[in-house]
Design an enzyme around this catalytic site. Structure first.
Site, PDB file in Angstrom:
ATOM      1  N   SER A 188      -9.738  -0.593   7.304  1.00 47.63           N
ATOM      2  CA  SER A 188      -9.218  -0.486   5.938  1.00 47.63           C
ATOM      3  C   SER A 188      -8.518  -1.705   5.372  1.00 47.63           C
ATOM      4  CB  SER A 188      -8.273   0.707   5.832  1.00 47.63           C
ATOM      5  OG  SER A 188      -9.028   1.877   5.675  1.00 47.63           O
TER       6      SER A 188
ATOM      7  N   SER B  96      -9.613   1.748   3.066  1.00 49.94           N
ATOM      8  CA  SER B  96      -8.773   2.498   2.158  1.00 49.94           C
ATOM      9  C   SER B  96      -7.768   1.638   1.399  1.00 49.94           C
ATOM     10  CB  SER B  96      -8.027   3.581   2.943  1.00 49.94           C
ATOM     11  OG  SER B  96      -7.191   2.981   3.911  1.00 49.94           O
TER      12      SER B  96
ATOM     13  N   LYS C   9       0.845  -1.202   0.000  1.00 47.08           N
ATOM     14  CA  LYS C   9       0.000   0.000   0.000  1.00 47.08           C
ATOM     15  C   LYS C   9       0.878   1.249   0.000  1.00 47.08           C
ATOM     16  CE  LYS C   9      -3.936   1.880   2.668  1.00 47.08           C
ATOM     17  NZ  LYS C   9      -4.781   1.669   3.872  1.00 47.08           N
TER      18      LYS C   9
HETATM   19  N1  GLN Z   1     -13.071   3.983   6.524  1.00 45.36           N
HETATM   20  C1  GLN Z   1     -12.406   4.410   7.723  1.00 45.36           C
HETATM   21  C2  GLN Z   1     -12.047   5.857   7.628  1.00 45.36           C
HETATM   22  O1  GLN Z   1     -12.357   6.430   6.660  1.00 45.36           O
HETATM   23  C3  GLN Z   1     -11.225   3.547   8.008  1.00 45.36           C
HETATM   24  C4  GLN Z   1     -10.023   3.954   7.280  1.00 45.36           C
HETATM   25  C5  GLN Z   1      -8.824   3.133   7.665  1.00 45.36           C
HETATM   26  O2  GLN Z   1      -8.941   2.126   8.343  1.00 45.36           O
HETATM   27  N2  GLN Z   1      -7.671   3.612   7.238  1.00 45.36           N
HETATM   28  O3  GLN Z   1     -11.468   6.418   8.497  1.00 45.36           O
END
Ligand code: GLN
Length: 493
Positions: A180, A156, A81
């Site tokens: 994420s 994400s 990532k």
């Molecule tokens: N969807 C969550 C957010 O927008 C989690 C994001 C993540 O785990 N990086 O914060």
């Protein structure tokens, strides 16, 4: 030699290399070819490090040919990532503000994968600074779900999920702050593992919310996720929050779990994970999976965890507050992109940030700054911390009665690209089932458990007590053996 594919799974690929049926060089070519063929559409990679990956693969083959020992991920093509530093490659975290930034060092997890002889093929797409659930806010454009190109791959870590699901790489690293790794895994029919907070070093992870961020693998089966955590996890002097607990043998845990099956396992099912109005495709898919686990011998125990229902509210104060502090370092001076033609340093900071951050990141920075501001801190931030404590205690209590907690990973199947773009709150609610484990720092995993009537993947989430990855992986391996095997997408031809 032509038959081995990156999507075949780690054990198969290691055995095929050892037996001479394939080579690291062949696998990296297959991966690069698949990326060239499919990724124009999926947009899962933001950068492909073809030369470095080929060199690494050649080194592995040379060592094997000379009878030298090779590492536990020898020749396995992986994606990373793009919020994790890989020395010499740009790391942009999906943001315009990091344009031109090149990682001066490896993150600990990348260094450990290299030392295990993995072949790092490239950097994967994500929501800007990992803030999102659809991988739609990246400066590199949105990621498409390989199961249905009109839909999001989740976020994400959507690029990592799409790349693995399409068979472009064998597995990938993501980061999980509020879901994420688990949510994109659920959306793409994969296993996604968020380790216990502190299990994996955060050194070289571009910070979003430091008390929540954890790096974890996305893979096509439980065992592959275990093999990767085995390599990346464990103490690290470069991260004071990396726990001193040594890692147990996770592969052995998977095998023992699979052999022992589910009899004797108490599986807690919180009623808050099946709220009224839950998408029936998820309620049915996960409900049927839980029934199957019950038939296979697990004892299902209904739980009442009222505090978890406040997880989203607490998370969307704590995570933005920490992000506001962490992202203060991006000021146009030290990293990445700098606004041109400014009169003084105040304008430089302001313009660089206004031009460099996208609207979702700006929304979170405003929210976080507000939640921490004098006069409001007690009403918002401190109450959110108290809620976090309640959730953690409630989950700790629950684990006196049950071995694992189970429920859906997501409240719905993968949504259409753009469907939630205008409604940030609807997006935040996507995280309702993943956030409790994040706030409590617990290990949690999403496992594919079938498909909706229209053929979209559904994820089953399992949670375990802190530092019980062994128990989590054993249970997940046992569950995996009882659930319908996920359909494998074509991947490289
Ligand atoms: N969807 C969550 C957010 O927008 C989690 C994001 C993540 O785990 N990086 O914060």
């Amino acid at each position: 030699m032509a038959s081995a594919r990156p999507g075949d799974g780690i054990a198969t690929l290691l055995a095929a290399q050892e037996g001479g049926a394939t080579s690291a060089a062949h696998l990296v070519e297959a991966s690069l070819h698949a990326i060239a063929q499919h990724d124009g559409e999926l947009n899962s990679f933001v950068r492909v490090a073809a030369d470095a990956a080929r060199e690494q693969a050649a080194r592995v083959d040379r060592r094997r040919a000379q009878g030298e020992p090779v590492g536990p991920l020898a020749g396995i093509p992986l994606g990373i990532k793009d919020n994790l530093l890989q020395q010499g490659l740009p790391a942009q975290a999906g943001s315009r503000i990091l344009e031109g930034f090149v990682a001066p060092v490896d993150s600990t997890v990348v260094a450990r994968l290299r030392a295990a002889d993995a072949v790092l093929v490239g950097k994967t797409n994500l929501d800007e600074f990992a803030m999102g659930s659809g991988s739609e806010t990246s400066v590199h454009g949105p990621v498409r779900n390989p199961w249905d190109h009109r839909r999001v791959a989740g976020g994400s870590s959507g690029g990592s999920a799409a790349a693995v699901a399409a068979g472009l790489v064998t597995a990938a690293l993501g980061s999980d702050t509020g879901g994420s790794v688990r949510q994109p895994a659920a959306f793409c029919g994969l296993v996604g593992l968020k380790p216990t907070y502190g299990r994996v070093s955060r050194s070289g992870l571009i910070a979003f919310a430091s008390s929540l961020d954890q790096v974890g693998p996305l893979a096509s089966c439980v065992e592959d996720a275990a093999r990767i955590l085995q390599v990346i996890g464990g103490p690290d002097p470069a991260d004071a929050t990396a726990a001193p607990e040594p890692l147990p043998d996770l592969l052995a845990a998977c095998r023992q779990g699979r052999a022992a099956g589910l009899p004797g396992i108490r599986l807690g099912v919180p009623r808050q994970f099946f709220p009224p109005g839950l998408d029936p495709r998820i309620a049915d898919g996960v409900g049927q999976a839980l029934d199957a686990l019950g038939r296979a011998g697990a004892t299902l125990v209904e739980l009442d965890l009222p505090a978890t229902a406040h997880g989203v509210a607490a998370y969307y104060l704590i995570a933005p507050a920490e992000a506001a502090a962490n992202l203060a370092r991006f000021d146009g001076v030290r990293y990445g992109r700098r606004a041109a033609g400014v009169a003084d340093v105040a304008e430089l900071y302001g313009r660089s940030r206004a031009e460099g951050f996208g609207p979702e990141v700006i929304r979170r920075l405003l929210l976080g700054t507000f939640a921490l501001s004098a006069g409001y801190q007690e009403r918002y931030y401190l109450r959110a911390l108290q809620t976090r404590t309640l959730i953690r205690e409630e989950l700790q209590q629950a684990f006196r009665q049950v071995d694992l907690i189970a429920g859906p990973t997501t409240p719905g199947p993968p949504y259409l690209l753009g469907e939630l773009a205008a409604d940030p709150l609807a997006q935040y609610l996507q995280d309702c089932f993943t956030i409790p484990a994040s706030l409590a720092g617990l290990p949690a995993l999403s496992l594919p458990c079938g498909v909706t009537p229209e053929g979209l993947p559904v994820g089953l989430q399992l949670l375990a007590p802190a530092f019980q990855e062994q128990r989590l992986l054993a249970g997940a391996a046992a569950a995996e053996a009882c659930l319908p095997p996920p359909r494998r997408l074509g991947g490289p031809a």
